[in-house]
Scaffold this motif. Structure first.
Motif, mmCIF file in Angstrom:
data_model
loop_
_atom_site.group_PDB
_atom_site.id
_atom_site.type_symbol
_atom_site.label_atom_id
_atom_site.label_comp_id
_atom_site.label_asym_id
_atom_site.label_seq_id
_atom_site.Cartn_x
_atom_site.Cartn_y
_atom_site.Cartn_z
ATOM 1 N N PHE A 50 0.847 -1.194 0.000
ATOM 2 C CA PHE A 50 0.000 0.000 0.000
ATOM 3 C C PHE A 50 0.884 1.246 0.000
ATOM 4 C CE2 PHE A 50 0.546 -1.244 4.449
ATOM 5 C CZ PHE A 50 0.911 -0.058 5.070
ATOM 6 N N VAL A 51 0.239 2.395 -0.241
ATOM 7 C CA VAL A 51 0.919 3.693 -0.276
ATOM 8 C C VAL A 51 0.164 4.648 0.628
ATOM 9 C CG1 VAL A 51 1.649 5.634 -1.735
ATOM 10 C CG2 VAL A 51 1.688 3.291 -2.653
ATOM 11 N N VAL A 52 0.907 5.487 1.354
ATOM 12 C CA VAL A 52 0.279 6.529 2.171
ATOM 13 C C VAL A 52 0.730 7.894 1.648
ATOM 14 C CG1 VAL A 52 0.066 5.069 4.203
ATOM 15 C CG2 VAL A 52 2.121 6.466 3.926
ATOM 16 N N PHE A 53 -0.213 8.828 1.637
ATOM 17 C CA PHE A 53 0.060 10.213 1.258
ATOM 18 C C PHE A 53 -0.132 11.076 2.500
ATOM 19 C CE2 PHE A 53 -0.812 8.233 -2.739
ATOM 20 C CZ PHE A 53 -0.083 8.948 -3.687
ATOM 21 N N THR A 54 0.926 11.775 2.911
ATOM 22 C CA THR A 54 0.870 12.517 4.169
ATOM 23 C C THR A 54 0.641 14.008 3.939
ATOM 24 O OG1 THR A 54 3.299 12.387 4.174
ATOM 25 C CG2 THR A 54 2.108 10.889 5.627
ATOM 26 N N GLY A 55 -0.411 14.335 3.231
ATOM 27 C CA GLY A 55 -0.911 15.699 3.203
ATOM 28 C C GLY A 55 -0.345 16.599 2.121
ATOM 29 N N ASP A 56 -1.011 17.757 1.976
ATOM 30 C CA ASP A 56 -0.759 18.705 0.895
ATOM 31 C C ASP A 56 -0.820 17.993 -0.450
ATOM 32 O OD1 ASP A 56 -0.648 20.762 2.670
ATOM 33 O OD2 ASP A 56 1.473 21.222 2.407
ATOM 34 N N LEU A 57 -1.932 17.305 -0.635
ATOM 35 C CA LEU A 57 -2.191 16.622 -1.898
ATOM 36 C C LEU A 57 -2.345 17.633 -3.017
ATOM 37 C CD1 LEU A 57 -4.927 14.272 -0.397
ATOM 38 C CD2 LEU A 57 -2.453 13.890 -0.453
ATOM 39 N N VAL A 58 -2.989 18.761 -2.706
ATOM 40 C CA VAL A 58 -3.162 19.849 -3.662
ATOM 41 C C VAL A 58 -2.606 21.123 -3.031
ATOM 42 C CG1 VAL A 58 -5.224 18.702 -4.557
ATOM 43 C CG2 VAL A 58 -5.482 20.563 -2.915
ATOM 44 N N ASP A 59 -2.524 22.177 -3.835
ATOM 45 C CA ASP A 59 -1.899 23.411 -3.348
ATOM 46 C C ASP A 59 -2.914 24.457 -2.911
ATOM 47 O OD1 ASP A 59 0.755 24.874 -3.105
ATOM 48 O OD2 ASP A 59 -0.379 26.306 -4.333
ATOM 49 N N GLN A 60 -4.081 24.492 -3.565
ATOM 50 C CA GLN A 60 -5.020 25.587 -3.336
ATOM 51 C C GLN A 60 -6.396 25.118 -2.884
ATOM 52 O OE1 GLN A 60 -4.940 28.072 -6.902
ATOM 53 N NE2 GLN A 60 -2.736 27.750 -7.097
ATOM 54 N N ALA A 61 -6.492 23.871 -2.417
ATOM 55 C CA ALA A 61 -7.745 23.298 -1.916
ATOM 56 C C ALA A 61 -8.874 23.372 -2.934
ATOM 57 C CB ALA A 61 -8.174 23.975 -0.608
ATOM 58 N N ASP A 62 -8.535 23.352 -4.219
ATOM 59 C CA ASP A 62 -9.556 23.522 -5.262
ATOM 60 C C ASP A 62 -10.041 22.163 -5.762
ATOM 61 O OD1 ASP A 62 -7.925 23.213 -8.243
ATOM 62 O OD2 ASP A 62 -6.745 23.511 -6.422
ATOM 63 N N PRO A 63 -11.348 22.074 -6.084
ATOM 64 C CA PRO A 63 -11.924 20.789 -6.515
ATOM 65 C C PRO A 63 -11.277 20.223 -7.769
ATOM 66 C CG PRO A 63 -13.649 22.342 -5.912
ATOM 67 C CD PRO A 63 -12.372 23.118 -5.917
ATOM 68 N N GLN A 64 -10.874 21.084 -8.705
ATOM 69 C CA GLN A 64 -10.285 20.582 -9.949
ATOM 70 C C GLN A 64 -9.009 19.797 -9.684
ATOM 71 O OE1 GLN A 64 -11.098 23.765 -9.339
ATOM 72 N NE2 GLN A 64 -12.896 24.098 -10.658
ATOM 73 N N SER A 65 -8.176 20.285 -8.778
ATOM 74 C CA SER A 65 -6.928 19.578 -8.473
ATOM 75 C C SER A 65 -7.201 18.276 -7.739
ATOM 76 C CB SER A 65 -6.007 20.477 -7.642
ATOM 77 O OG SER A 65 -5.593 21.595 -8.401
#
Length: 307
Positions: A50-65
């Motif tokens: 498995f893989v874990v992502f530890t935050g800041d997946l996007v930069d501007q909290a926008d739905p498109q990203s």
């Protein structure tokens, strides 16, 4: 005692954004390209669980990203799990940005999300037998304030929950690093970019009482670090977006009493020129690879293994 072998990876600070978005000078020219390269590499890692992502997946909290993130991650061949970063939500109600409720609904479309009754994006699940994955939401939510905070309700829930899973080895995800002691140089340098000291100490006490901690995984600093305190490994990830573009792969050999956690960087190709502080962020040998002995509470310690 049978030993279980597990391979997992950590990716942090992707900072996906619209192509017209404003980038800091040290960021990759294409966060999308870096995420696609990471997924392509992870799909080639042998026996990855498995893989874990530890935050800041996007930069501007926008739905498109967020939609683009989900589209790219649909190509990943193993399950993945997400924790919340300070760039991922905005609680001020501004149009075109995710709040916590929207972030939760978006996560639920991708993996089972058994939320804790804390009011925040805290959850606990078991990706494999004997392994417990817990994510904590340390974001203040006023986009994008950097300092992290854990509320009393979160610490209370975590303490009670850990008592319910005493035999499981724990991997904890929290975006803002919970530096334990202000005597650490990094705790001074990054004092605005970490969990508040008194809450970090309370978190550490709960983890030490549990006594079966594989790792506390964070991001946020864009600088990789490795600390071990009272047998608990704390690791901040190299960032995917820059000034270096990298991820960590972990190999865990564990049985009911002890284990070994091995880790190494995977340095991805970086488009564009390297910023001046690229070399500083690359890390020293102990930050880039190594192995850490683990032991269950009450078990005899193993000697540290030279790197």
């Amino acid at each position: 005692m049978a030993t279980q072998r597990i391979c997992f990876a950590q990716v942090s600070d992707v900072h996906l954004m619209p192509e017209t978005g404003c980038r800091c000078w040290w960021m990759s020219d294409s966060p999308r390209h870096q995420l696609e390269a990471a997924v392509a590499h992870l799909n080639q890692v042998p026996d990855l669980h498995f893989v874990v992502f530890t935050g800041d997946l996007v930069d501007q909290a926008d739905p498109q990203s967020f939609e683009l993130f989900q589209e790219i991650l649909a190509q990943l061949r193993v399950p993945y799990y997400l924790s919340l970063g300070n760039h991922d939500i905005d609680t001020l109600g501004r149009e075109g940005r995710f709040n916590r409720e929207q972030f939760i609904r978006w996560c639920q479309r991708q993996f089972p999300l058994p939320l804790a009754p804390t009011g925040y994006v805290d959850y606990s699940l078991s990706p494999l037998p004997g392994i417990r994955l817990i994510a904590l939401d340390a974001s203040l939510g006023q986009f994008p304030l950097p300092q992290g905070v854990l509320r009393p309700s979160q610490l209370h829930w975590l303490g009670e929950h850990l008592q319910a899973v005493p035999e499981e080895w724990l991997i904890l995800l929290i975006h803002q690093p919970p530096f334990i002691s202000p005597t650490h140089m990094d705790a001074v340098l990054f004092r605005k970019y970490r969990l508040r000291s008194e809450q970090a100490a309370a978190l550490h006490t709960l983890l030490a009482d549990h006594g079966r901690v594989v790792a506390v995984l964070s991001g946020h600093l864009h600088v990789p670090r490795v600390y071990v305190q009272d047998g608990i490994p704390y690791l901040t990830a190299p960032p995917l977006v820059g000034p270096v573009s990298a991820l960590r792969v972990f190999e865990l050999d564990v049985n009911p009493r002890r284990g070994i956690l091995r880790y190494h960087w995977v340095h991805l190709p970086e488009p564009g020129p390297r910023p001046l502080w690229h070399g500083l962020v690359m890390g020293v040998r102990r930050d880039r690879w190594g192995q850490i002995p683990l032991r269950a509470k009450g078990a005899r310690s193993l000697p540290a293994v030279a790197q």
